[in-house]
Design a protein around this motif. Sequence first.
Motif, PDB file in Angstrom:
ATOM      1  N   ILE A  55       0.871  -1.169   0.000  1.00  0.00           N
ATOM      2  CA  ILE A  55       0.000   0.000   0.000  1.00  0.00           C
ATOM      3  C   ILE A  55       0.912   1.223   0.000  1.00  0.00           C
ATOM      4  O   ILE A  55       1.838   1.324   0.792  1.00  0.00           O
ATOM      5  CB  ILE A  55      -0.992  -0.021   1.183  1.00  0.00           C
ATOM      6  N   ILE A  56       0.656   2.114  -0.964  1.00  0.00           N
ATOM      7  CA  ILE A  56       1.479   3.308  -1.174  1.00  0.00           C
ATOM      8  C   ILE A  56       0.628   4.520  -0.833  1.00  0.00           C
ATOM      9  O   ILE A  56      -0.522   4.622  -1.276  1.00  0.00           O
ATOM     10  CB  ILE A  56       1.909   3.393  -2.656  1.00  0.00           C
ATOM     11  N   PHE A  57       1.187   5.433  -0.064  1.00  0.00           N
ATOM     12  CA  PHE A  57       0.442   6.615   0.361  1.00  0.00           C
ATOM     13  C   PHE A  57       0.906   7.841  -0.403  1.00  0.00           C
ATOM     14  O   PHE A  57       2.101   8.021  -0.662  1.00  0.00           O
ATOM     15  CB  PHE A  57       0.616   6.836   1.865  1.00  0.00           C
ATOM     16  N   LYS A  58      -0.036   8.699  -0.759  1.00  0.00           N
ATOM     17  CA  LYS A  58       0.259   9.910  -1.530  1.00  0.00           C
ATOM     18  C   LYS A  58       1.121  10.882  -0.738  1.00  0.00           C
ATOM     19  O   LYS A  58       2.059  11.465  -1.277  1.00  0.00           O
ATOM     20  CB  LYS A  58      -1.049  10.576  -1.961  1.00  0.00           C
ATOM     21  N   GLN A  62       6.096   6.226   3.966  1.00  0.00           N
ATOM     22  CA  GLN A  62       6.203   4.857   4.464  1.00  0.00           C
ATOM     23  C   GLN A  62       5.316   3.931   3.628  1.00  0.00           C
ATOM     24  O   GLN A  62       4.109   4.099   3.591  1.00  0.00           O
ATOM     25  CB  GLN A  62       5.768   4.810   5.929  1.00  0.00           C
ATOM     26  N   ILE A  63       5.920   2.964   2.954  1.00  0.00           N
ATOM     27  CA  ILE A  63       5.164   1.958   2.204  1.00  0.00           C
ATOM     28  C   ILE A  63       4.976   0.747   3.117  1.00  0.00           C
ATOM     29  O   ILE A  63       5.924   0.280   3.730  1.00  0.00           O
ATOM     30  CB  ILE A  63       5.900   1.537   0.917  1.00  0.00           C
ATOM     31  N   GLN A  64       3.750   0.271   3.222  1.00  0.00           N
ATOM     32  CA  GLN A  64       3.480  -0.950   3.988  1.00  0.00           C
ATOM     33  C   GLN A  64       3.344  -2.085   2.985  1.00  0.00           C
ATOM     34  O   GLN A  64       2.690  -1.937   1.958  1.00  0.00           O
ATOM     35  CB  GLN A  64       2.192  -0.804   4.788  1.00  0.00           C
ATOM     36  N   LYS A  65       3.980  -3.216   3.297  1.00  0.00           N
ATOM     37  CA  LYS A  65       3.887  -4.322   2.343  1.00  0.00           C
ATOM     38  C   LYS A  65       3.969  -5.672   3.030  1.00  0.00           C
ATOM     39  O   LYS A  65       4.504  -5.800   4.129  1.00  0.00           O
ATOM     40  CB  LYS A  65       4.959  -4.208   1.273  1.00  0.00           C
ATOM     41  N   LYS A  79      -1.782 -11.352  11.174  1.00  0.00           N
ATOM     42  CA  LYS A  79      -1.213 -10.828  12.423  1.00  0.00           C
ATOM     43  C   LYS A  79      -0.624  -9.425  12.251  1.00  0.00           C
ATOM     44  O   LYS A  79      -0.298  -8.778  13.230  1.00  0.00           O
ATOM     45  CB  LYS A  79      -0.105 -11.764  12.915  1.00  0.00           C
ATOM     46  N   ASN A  80      -0.438  -8.990  11.011  1.00  0.00           N
ATOM     47  CA  ASN A  80       0.187  -7.692  10.715  1.00  0.00           C
ATOM     48  C   ASN A  80      -0.771  -6.810   9.925  1.00  0.00           C
ATOM     49  O   ASN A  80      -0.713  -6.766   8.698  1.00  0.00           O
ATOM     50  CB  ASN A  80       1.482  -7.894   9.924  1.00  0.00           C
ATOM     51  N   PRO A  81      -1.655  -6.085  10.612  1.00  0.00           N
ATOM     52  CA  PRO A  81      -2.652  -5.289   9.893  1.00  0.00           C
ATOM     53  C   PRO A  81      -2.026  -4.140   9.098  1.00  0.00           C
ATOM     54  O   PRO A  81      -0.964  -3.631   9.455  1.00  0.00           O
ATOM     55  CB  PRO A  81      -3.550  -4.748  11.003  1.00  0.00           C
ATOM     56  N   LEU A  82      -2.705  -3.781   8.017  1.00  0.00           N
ATOM     57  CA  LEU A  82      -2.343  -2.580   7.267  1.00  0.00           C
ATOM     58  C   LEU A  82      -2.925  -1.395   8.024  1.00  0.00           C
ATOM     59  O   LEU A  82      -4.133  -1.347   8.255  1.00  0.00           O
ATOM     60  CB  LEU A  82      -2.959  -2.609   5.862  1.00  0.00           C
ATOM     61  N   VAL A  83      -2.089  -0.451   8.410  1.00  0.00           N
ATOM     62  CA  VAL A  83      -2.555   0.724   9.139  1.00  0.00           C
ATOM     63  C   VAL A  83      -2.690   1.875   8.150  1.00  0.00           C
ATOM     64  O   VAL A  83      -1.736   2.226   7.458  1.00  0.00           O
ATOM     65  CB  VAL A  83      -1.596   1.104  10.281  1.00  0.00           C
ATOM     66  N   ILE A  84      -3.888   2.451   8.102  1.00  0.00           N
ATOM     67  CA  ILE A  84      -4.169   3.570   7.209  1.00  0.00           C
ATOM     68  C   ILE A  84      -4.711   4.717   8.060  1.00  0.00           C
ATOM     69  O   ILE A  84      -5.699   4.549   8.777  1.00  0.00           O
ATOM     70  CB  ILE A  84      -5.209   3.183   6.128  1.00  0.00           C
ATOM     71  N   LYS A  85      -4.064   5.858   7.969  1.00  0.00           N
ATOM     72  CA  LYS A  85      -4.538   7.033   8.697  1.00  0.00           C
ATOM     73  C   LYS A  85      -5.828   7.517   8.032  1.00  0.00           C
ATOM     74  O   LYS A  85      -5.934   7.543   6.800  1.00  0.00           O
ATOM     75  CB  LYS A  85      -3.483   8.131   8.665  1.00  0.00           C
TER      76      LYS A  85
END
Length: 186
Positions: A55-58, A62-65, A79-85
């Motif tokens: 997941i790439i943020f504009k 920080q890229i989560q993968k 066990k490792n959730p994707l955190v999105i503000k």
Amino acid sequence: MEEKRVVPAAIDAQEKLKGETDEALRKYLISLGMDPDYVAPKDDPRRVVISEFAIIFKEHDQIQKWVFNTPDDLKNVKKNPLVIKEKAEYKFRVTFRVQHNVVLGLQLINTVFSKVKEVKDTQMFGSYAPSNNFKAFEFPTDGWHEAPHGVAFRGDYKARMQFTDDDGADHLTFDYVIKIAKDWKE
């Protein structure tokens, strides 16, 4: 009355390319993405290999993968959730390759479950020939998703991701968690 779709027998296009003597047909098959140097792995029967989901943020560097190198990697996704503000704009990137034979209509079906409803999105990737190289596909292709905002939307959401194709093959399915947070640090 609903007609049942008949799937034609699979043709090994890669073998057809290797054995083809008609130069015009060879050029045509190569123009469709067929790689004359492709060699199918003998120890991996999968037709689609998903190596990474990101997941790439504009406006956040920080890229989560998740990387899928082993079966344990897939088990650890939940066990490792994707955190999105909240209100963050984001895109998804899937890195994959096709092996053994052409895959027609590769698509991702993403289902997010909330307390109130189920939201299902389908993203068509297209058709791909086998390749030794991985490809990256980002979506949405024409803009960004925006995370919901407000106290009512914060929290954890269970979700399921499925990679399938026009033949109905299930290439990869896994459950995961998305966390909508007030701040990146949560």
